[in-house]
Design an enzyme around this catalytic site. Sequence first.
Site, short mmCIF file in Angstrom:
data_model
loop_
_atom_site.label_atom_id
_atom_site.label_comp_id
_atom_site.label_asym_id
_atom_site.label_seq_id
_atom_site.Cartn_x
_atom_site.Cartn_y
_atom_site.Cartn_z
N LYS A 1 62.90 83.43 5.85
CA LYS A 1 62.33 82.09 5.96
C LYS A 1 60.89 82.25 6.39
O LYS A 1 60.52 83.26 7.01
CB LYS A 1 63.10 81.28 7.02
CG LYS A 1 63.01 79.81 6.85
CD LYS A 1 64.03 79.26 5.86
CE LYS A 1 63.85 77.78 5.63
NZ LYS A 1 64.85 77.21 4.74
N GLY B 1 71.74 59.50 0.04
CA GLY B 1 70.41 59.88 -0.44
C GLY B 1 70.57 60.74 -1.70
O GLY B 1 71.48 60.52 -2.50
#
Length: 347
Positions: free
Chosen positions: A80, A182
């Site tokens: 990451k 969503g």
Amino acid sequence: MPLFDHPEFDHHRQVLFGCDPESGLKAIIAIHDTTLGPALGGLRIYPYASEEEALTDVLRLSRGMSYKSAMANLPLGGGKAVIIADPRTGKTPALLRAMGRLVDSLGGRYITAEDSGSSEADMQVIAAETAHVGGLRRASGESGDPSPFTAWGVFCALKSAVRHGLGRRDLDGLRVAIQGVGHVGAHLAHHLHAAGARLVLTDVNREALAHLAEELGAEAVAPEAIFDADVDLFAPCALGAALTESVVDRLKAKVVCGAANNQLAAPGVAERLMARGILYTPDYVANAGGVIEIAWQRREDYDRAAVMAHIEGIGATLDELFPRAAREGLSPATIADAMARERFGRR
Ligand code: NAD
């Protein structure tokens, strides 16, 4: 700031701190593991209050990617990156290009992609400096938005969870509560509706909720009421930490399976779910559809049908995981972590 003794360190293989005074870049790339392949993980751009906060976030997220990719049968490790900056004001082309050079300096050990604060357009700028970028739209017009793939993976996970938790092979008439409609939650609702499920939906966005409920003939409830819904399955698809001990005590559902990251508000919640006889589907196993698609985008032989088939493998993984959890008397969350660590060769 301790690194090797950091609570989230977990034997990260490499942590790179990058600085570019000309553009103002301050970045950290964390590579947790590369046993199964190069470390893939998104680039988060966020105005962290301190370097400690940025380091904690990048280590936690990077480690999480090792687990997610291993359980998704991807030839990838976990990594990451974070840039300490406000994405609304600090994200200049010069800064992104400097980030691209930093990624490139790792020679492919780390592959970057979108995450919160970074967009597909940002990845295009980064790609001017390095080939080690995922999440770019393909010339064939494929994708760009991972949520349909994530939703398909959650749907496959849910079918496995329903078989193991409820002993049912079809979804016809199954009562499902979805928290958050969503990007992912709405796609999931459509899949479930098509399979004959009866839906109870909620969202803090009342307009989107009302619209979808009407379209699918679903019941719409207030956000707090979703935990009390009289359903068979609860699908958390909003924010993280939805499952607290008090929420678990209210659930009528016997299965939990959703898209949200980090659903368990505390580690003990997994055991609380077990004690109440609720089958929990580990979040990072269920929601890996998006990362599977990003991994495929890097292949020359990208093929949508093959991507969907790979995502369907999430169901097969859970068909192995749930019985093992039952045999060993441990929570599915604990077994998912153990299986992932076995796959990337750590105890
Ligand atoms: P999104 O922002 O499009 O949808 C989340 C929805 O939840 C929104 O409509 C929001 O209004 C609603 N919401 C927020 N708080 C709520 C609350 N308290 N009660 C009810 N509704 C609430 O996000 P998304 O892309 O659909 O992702 C959903 C979850 O899945 C997130 O946790 C995300 O990290 C995770 N996830 C998404 C993907 C992906 O491909 N998009 C991949 C992996 C994991």
